[in-house]
Scaffold this active site. Structure first.
Site, PDB file in Angstrom:
ATOM      1  N   HIS A   1      46.220 128.278  73.963  1.00  0.00           N
ATOM      2  CA  HIS A   1      45.825 126.915  73.603  1.00  0.00           C
ATOM      3  C   HIS A   1      44.710 126.372  74.511  1.00  0.00           C
ATOM      4  CE1 HIS A   1      47.325 122.617  72.435  1.00  0.00           C
ATOM      5  NE2 HIS A   1      46.033 122.678  72.584  1.00  0.00           N
TER       6      HIS A   1
ATOM      7  N   GLY B   1      40.362 118.188  72.457  1.00  0.00           N
ATOM      8  CA  GLY B   1      40.600 117.564  73.760  1.00  0.00           C
ATOM      9  C   GLY B   1      41.072 116.129  73.653  1.00  0.00           C
ATOM     10  N   ASN B   2      41.701 115.665  74.704  1.00  0.00           N
ATOM     11  CA  ASN B   2      42.112 114.259  74.763  1.00  0.00           C
ATOM     12  C   ASN B   2      42.301 113.821  76.206  1.00  0.00           C
ATOM     13  OD1 ASN B   2      44.956 115.517  74.831  1.00  0.00           O
ATOM     14  ND2 ASN B   2      44.230 115.942  72.755  1.00  0.00           N
TER      15      ASN B   2
ATOM     16  N   HIS C   1      43.286 116.841  78.742  1.00  0.00           N
ATOM     17  CA  HIS C   1      43.631 118.094  78.051  1.00  0.00           C
ATOM     18  C   HIS C   1      42.402 118.575  77.267  1.00  0.00           C
ATOM     19  CE1 HIS C   1      45.149 121.040  75.307  1.00  0.00           C
ATOM     20  NE2 HIS C   1      44.890 120.271  74.264  1.00  0.00           N
TER      21      HIS C   1
ATOM     22  N   SER D   1      46.898 113.335  68.494  1.00  0.00           N
ATOM     23  CA  SER D   1      48.196 113.946  68.158  1.00  0.00           C
ATOM     24  C   SER D   1      48.851 114.578  69.393  1.00  0.00           C
ATOM     25  CB  SER D   1      48.006 115.010  67.084  1.00  0.00           C
ATOM     26  OG  SER D   1      47.126 116.017  67.577  1.00  0.00           O
ATOM     27  N   GLU D   2      48.086 114.741  70.481  1.00  0.00           N
ATOM     28  CA  GLU D   2      48.636 115.360  71.702  1.00  0.00           C
ATOM     29  C   GLU D   2      49.223 114.330  72.667  1.00  0.00           C
ATOM     30  OE1 GLU D   2      49.105 118.278  71.397  1.00  0.00           O
ATOM     31  OE2 GLU D   2      47.366 119.587  71.403  1.00  0.00           O
TER      32      GLU D   2
ATOM     33  N   THR E   1      42.156 110.518  67.633  1.00  0.00           N
ATOM     34  CA  THR E   1      42.115 111.821  66.979  1.00  0.00           C
ATOM     35  C   THR E   1      40.847 111.921  66.123  1.00  0.00           C
ATOM     36  OG1 THR E   1      43.438 113.380  65.706  1.00  0.00           O
ATOM     37  CG2 THR E   1      43.433 111.119  64.897  1.00  0.00           C
TER      38      THR E   1
HETATM   39 ZN   LIG Z   1      44.569 121.157  72.435  1.00  0.00          ZN
END
Ligand SMILES: [Zn+2]
Length: 307
Positions: free
Chosen positions: A158, A29-30, A95, A75-76, A45
């Site tokens: 995803h 998640g982010n 996310h 990384s997202e 990350t």
């Molecule tokens: Zn993800």
């Protein structure tokens, strides 16, 4: 001017909620927040979202370059930045991989509509985007065709991504969606999912418009459509690999005002899919439900304004 430290704190708080809800295993998640048109706060990350401190939050530019922070940005970030580029009306994105919504992402099962008032009001049609390798620009680009017509998206095989004006609002839509996906599975296991009639659905969409929430289903291009059977995103289903397998399509609606239109919800039996008229639903119940939603939205907006 906004207080960046207060927003970092809010990102940590929402991170804890994501982790405690089981929406983000390990370091999944982010969360991001757009401070202005050049700077975005971004979670790091390889760090659990349940145990973030304000100092852990990175600062990046609109190309994804790191401007500040002792930890490497998620990384997202490219996915988030693409959404900010397409939507200048929102400031935060969440996310994660909530299990029930992600089960629909893996099964590539479209989210049924016209079942729950909260979902019709707060989410509307929920698209599933094409699978691409996470972290790439190609992956970030999958969001482009649907980003203007939704506030939460399911990413095939995803997870989910949702956005809003505040960090909490961006998180809300994910929580509403995952709860809904869970309820759908439970109801299906009981044997039957009841759908709203067209009139019931139109009332919810009217309420939504009155409250100032945009919904493409209220717009010209959907005006004469069967509002529940016509998923706004169905044109993308073939290329994404989405197909109704677990849930029947909502029954074709009788036009509002048709003399034989059944009162109350129309039931669809899971076994054979033939439309069956259900027992009349109490109109008073429906009104009480709409009142409950109104109260919640007003409370939420007041809560947001007080921040
Ligand atoms: Zn993800």
């Amino acid at each position: 001017m906004q207080n960046a430290h207060r927003i970092k704190q809010e990102i940590c708080d929402i991170g804890r909620r994501l982790y405690n809800k089981g929406f983000a295993a390990a370091n999944d998640g982010n969360i991001t927040y757009r401070l202005n048109d050049r700077e975005v706060l971004c979670t790091p990350t390889m760090h659990s979202k349940g145990f973030l401190k304000p100092d852990d939050i990175c600062l990046i530019d609109m190309q994804g370059n790191q401007l500040a922070g002792r930890k490497k940005r998620s990384s997202e970030a490219l996915l988030h930045l693409q959404i900010y580029k397409e939507r200048d009306d929102i400031n935060s994105i969440v996310h994660c991989h909530p299990p029930h919504a992600t089960a629909f992402a893996i099964a590539r099962e479209p989210i049924p509509q016209c079942v729950l008032p909260e979902v019709e009001i707060f989410l509307g049609d929920v698209p599933i985007t094409k699978y691409e390798t996470p972290g790439t620009q190609k992956f970030a680009d999958t969001i482009i065709p649907v980003v203007k017509d939704s506030n939460v998206v399911i990413l095939a095989n995803h997870g989910t991504v949702s956005w809003g004006e505040t960090v909490e609002q961006a998180y809300w839509w994910t929580e509403v969606l995952d709860a809904y996906c869970r309820m759908l599975m439970l109801a299906r296991d009981l044997g039957k999912v009841n759908y709203f009639t067209e009139q019931e659905e139109r009332e919810l969409l009217e309420t939504k418009a009155k409250w100032g929430f945009r919904d493409p289903r209220n717009e010209k291009r959907m005006e004469n459509c069967d509002v529940c059977a016509n998923d706004l995103f169905r044109d993308s289903w073939t290329s994404v690999g989405v197909e109704r397998r677990a849930f029947e399509a909502p029954p074709t609606m009788k036009r509002v005002g048709a003399s034989m239109a059944p009162q109350g919800s129309t039931g669809v039996a899971r076994s054979n899919g033939s439309p069956v008229a259900a027992a009349p639903a109490a109109t008073a119940d429906q009104e009480a439900l709409i009142q409950t939603i109104t109260d919640r939205v007003v409370a939420a907006l007041q809560n947001g304004a007080a921040r």
